[in-house]
Design a protein around this motif. Structure first.
Motif, short mmCIF file in Angstrom:
data_model
loop_
_atom_site.label_atom_id
_atom_site.label_comp_id
_atom_site.label_asym_id
_atom_site.label_seq_id
_atom_site.Cartn_x
_atom_site.Cartn_y
_atom_site.Cartn_z
N VAL A 21 0.84 -1.13 0.18
CA VAL A 21 0.09 -0.13 0.00
C VAL A 21 0.85 1.34 -0.11
N LEU A 22 1.88 1.26 0.96
CA LEU A 22 2.76 2.41 0.88
C LEU A 22 3.53 2.56 -0.52
N ALA A 23 3.99 1.43 -1.00
CA ALA A 23 4.74 1.70 -2.29
C ALA A 23 3.86 2.09 -3.43
N SER A 24 2.47 1.79 -3.55
CA SER A 24 1.64 2.22 -4.53
C SER A 24 1.13 3.47 -4.33
N ARG A 25 1.29 4.22 -3.18
CA ARG A 25 1.15 5.74 -2.82
C ARG A 25 2.13 6.46 -2.96
N SER A 26 3.21 6.01 -3.08
CA SER A 26 4.43 6.70 -3.06
C SER A 26 5.07 6.92 -4.68
N TRP A 27 6.00 7.47 -4.99
CA TRP A 27 6.66 7.58 -6.24
C TRP A 27 6.70 6.50 -7.15
N THR A 28 5.88 6.74 -8.31
CA THR A 28 5.68 5.76 -9.22
C THR A 28 6.98 5.33 -9.98
N GLY A 29 7.92 6.28 -10.12
CA GLY A 29 9.18 5.82 -10.95
C GLY A 29 8.82 6.46 -12.27
N PHE A 30 7.79 7.06 -12.60
CA PHE A 30 7.45 7.77 -13.87
C PHE A 30 8.05 9.23 -13.98
N VAL A 31 9.16 9.40 -14.79
CA VAL A 31 9.78 10.75 -14.86
C VAL A 31 9.83 11.43 -16.10
N VAL A 32 9.73 10.69 -17.30
CA VAL A 32 9.60 10.99 -18.52
C VAL A 32 8.87 10.12 -19.44
#
Length: 85
Positions: A21-32
């Motif tokens: 749950v914490l991982a899904s709410r944090s940074w997605t890794g999508f930058v560009v």
């Protein structure tokens, strides 16, 4: 004993769900949208910022002629480099 085993696995499952749950709410890794193109742009800007530039003289030389690829190498001052035998 069964209660101890159940408590052990329940703890593991609770921790795993919490982490998911914490991982899904944090940074997605999508930058560009296209990291390949953006990395080339970043490198080009970094090199130009240092006064460096690269160019392959395809405007004057054919890229491929008679089975050969022709190009020119220049130093930072724009002077053409000669091959060393």
């Amino acid at each position: 004993m069964p209660a101890l085993i159940l408590a052990f696995f329940a703890t593991i499952i609770i921790v795993e769900l919490t982490m998911a749950v914490l991982a899904s709410r944090s940074w997605t890794g999508f930058v560009v949208k296209n990291s390949h193109v953006d990395s080339h742009e970043f490198n080009r800007n970094a090199q130009e910022g240092r006064g460096r530039r690269r160019s392959i003289g395809m405007e004057r030389l054919p890229a491929i002629a008679n089975g050969e690829i022709r190009y020119r190498l220049k130093d930072w001052n724009g002077k053409t480099l000669k091959p060393v035998a």
